[in-house]
Scaffold this motif. Structure first.
Motif, mmCIF file in Angstrom:
data_model
loop_
_atom_site.group_PDB
_atom_site.id
_atom_site.type_symbol
_atom_site.label_atom_id
_atom_site.label_comp_id
_atom_site.label_asym_id
_atom_site.label_seq_id
_atom_site.Cartn_x
_atom_site.Cartn_y
_atom_site.Cartn_z
ATOM 1 N N ILE A 109 -37.519 -16.615 23.591
ATOM 2 C CA ILE A 109 -36.256 -17.368 23.589
ATOM 3 C C ILE A 109 -35.094 -16.462 23.214
ATOM 4 O O ILE A 109 -34.013 -16.531 23.817
ATOM 5 N N SER A 115 -31.809 -15.372 25.488
ATOM 6 C CA SER A 115 -30.403 -15.494 25.096
ATOM 7 C C SER A 115 -29.605 -14.273 25.549
ATOM 8 O O SER A 115 -28.439 -14.386 25.940
ATOM 9 N N ALA A 148 -25.778 -21.616 26.409
ATOM 10 C CA ALA A 148 -27.227 -21.397 26.390
ATOM 11 C C ALA A 148 -27.588 -20.142 25.604
ATOM 12 O O ALA A 148 -28.591 -20.108 24.885
ATOM 13 N N SER A 149 -26.758 -19.115 25.738
ATOM 14 C CA SER A 149 -27.020 -17.870 25.014
ATOM 15 C C SER A 149 -26.976 -18.080 23.508
ATOM 16 O O SER A 149 -27.868 -17.648 22.775
ATOM 17 N N CYS A 171 -30.002 -20.369 22.396
ATOM 18 C CA CYS A 171 -31.284 -19.661 22.385
ATOM 19 C C CYS A 171 -31.319 -18.600 21.293
ATOM 20 O O CYS A 171 -32.379 -18.334 20.717
ATOM 21 N N TRP A 172 -30.171 -17.995 21.021
ATOM 22 C CA TRP A 172 -30.121 -16.988 19.966
ATOM 23 C C TRP A 172 -30.460 -17.608 18.615
ATOM 24 O O TRP A 172 -31.331 -17.122 17.889
ATOM 25 N N ARG A 209 -31.934 -20.510 18.011
ATOM 26 C CA ARG A 209 -33.282 -21.068 18.020
ATOM 27 C C ARG A 209 -34.326 -19.964 17.917
ATOM 28 O O ARG A 209 -35.310 -20.084 17.178
ATOM 29 N N GLY A 210 -34.114 -18.874 18.650
ATOM 30 C CA GLY A 210 -35.040 -17.747 18.576
ATOM 31 C C GLY A 210 -35.092 -17.144 17.188
ATOM 32 O O GLY A 210 -36.168 -16.791 16.690
ATOM 33 N N ASN A 225 -31.692 -10.224 20.863
ATOM 34 C CA ASN A 225 -30.411 -10.590 21.463
ATOM 35 C C ASN A 225 -29.594 -9.354 21.797
ATOM 36 O O ASN A 225 -28.833 -9.342 22.770
#
Length: 363
Positions: free
Chosen positions: A30, A34, A284-285, A288-289, A291-292, A305
């Motif tokens: 994820i 990102s 989205a980036s 996802c950043w 969340r990752g 990232n």
């Protein structure tokens, strides 16, 4: 009976380790995704700023706009349109998740105000500097802005007395060397006009995002990261429109110019299609950043990232150079090598690379 219980415990521990390993690996995927989304955000943003009314503004006749307006005011406008689109996507996502009430409640809390401060730094200042640099020097500025983790580590030491050990200093040195390698391609007869200034402006973006990372880290430790991102995107879009654009317009000698240009930009359908995509990719980036980071750890998430120093130029080359047929979006070999070196430097700052192998052995 004891043997059965012991065997059950062993199976449970093995299952837990397997689940943790899968969770960790998913977090890495994820976080890497990102970086890819950040690359597409950069490409679609640039594509949008070449369509519709933007093609007139940047065209041969420049639509009667001064050099200052074309270079700085339009750069700020591009950032404002993108961040506004990203804010709309963030609000839609929060509404679908049933968190829109939490968004408004968090605005007047201490963590919410911290996120607003971070957005004011990363939005009007850094995002605009990034867009201006991208327009002046092309995708070569993307690895330069990837210096933000290195700058964040230094600022964290200065502002919050965070650890800055020898390994982290080595990673910073690697990033600096890589940035000089990239910067060297903007000097000389083969470099595009204004490339060196664009690279210098990109450093401003890296500095702002490094500072934003320090501040936002505090805010998101106390509130839902999805709410924090929504606050960030909404604040960035609004502040760009009502603060930075009028300031640049006043500096250009006509404060009404900001509203006029903004109206034309938002009503240019052929360009807004790409801005809607760039805003979605930017949202989205960020999503996802964060969340990752929560799944594989902030340190490794930051390193994953940071691979946008490679994915950014690559996506710009694919979208703008290959499919868009636009010239000047290829990078010399030294820039690609430096981008990969930058990724390694970010990894060294974030964590001991040997820990990746140790974790693999344990799991």
């Amino acid at each position: 009976m004891c043997e059965v219980t012991e065997a059950a415990n062993v199976r449970a521990i093995a299952a837990k380790k397997k689940l943790s390993s899968q969770f960790f690996k998913k977090g890495i995927s994820i976080a890497l995704f990102s970086a890819v989304m950040y690359g597409f955000y950069s490409a679609f943003l640039t594509l949008g700023m070449s369509k519709g009314i933007w093609s007139d503004w940047y065209g041969a006749n420049t639509a009667g706009l001064s050099a200052f307006v074309i270079t700085y005011l339009l750069g700020a406008l591009g950032s404002a349109v993108n961040d506004s689109c990203s804010a709309v996507w963030a609000l839609l996502y929060a509404s679908i998740k049933g968190k829109i009430g939490d968004f408004f409640r968090c605005l007047n809390t201490t963590p919410g105000r911290v996120m607003i401060l971070a957005a004011l730094i990363g939005g009007p200042i850094s995002s605009t500097a990034y867009v201006v640099g991208l327009q002046m020097a092309g995708s070569i500025v993307i690895p330069i802005t990837a210096l933000c983790p290195a700058i964040g580590a230094i600022l964290g030491r200065i502002l919050f007395k965070q650890e800055l050990n020898k390994r982290m200093m080595l990673g910073i040195a690697i990033c600096v060397i890589a940035s000089f390698m990239i910067g060297s391609t903007s000097i000389g007869g083969s470099a595009p006009k204004g490339a060196f200034l664009g690279v210098c402006i990109a450093f401003i973006a890296a500095l702002g995002w490094g500072f934003e990372g320090c501040v936002a880290g505090y805010g998101t430790s106390m509130i839902d990261c999805e709410i924090g991102i929504t606050i960030r995107q909404v604040t960035s879009g609004i502040s760009n429109l009502i603060i930075l654009l009028p300031i640049f317009a006043a500096m250009a000698g006509n404060i009404k110019l900001s509203a006029n240009l903004a109206g034309q930009a938002f009503s240019s359908g052929s360009a807004m299609i790409w801005f809607a995509l760039s805003g979605l990719c930017a949202f989205a980036s960020y999503m996802c950043w964060y969340r990752g980071n929560s799944m594989c750890g902030a340190a490794l998430g930051m390193a994953c990232n940071g691979t946008y120093s490679f994915w950014g130029p690559f996506c710009c080359w694919i979208v703008l150079g290959v499919f868009g047929g636009m010239e000047g979006w290829g990078l010399p070999p030294i820039a690609w090598i430096a981008a990969i070196l930058m990724i390694f430097g970010i990894l060294v700052i974030s964590m001991n690379p040997m820990d990746l192998f140790r974790k693999k052995e344990v799991k």
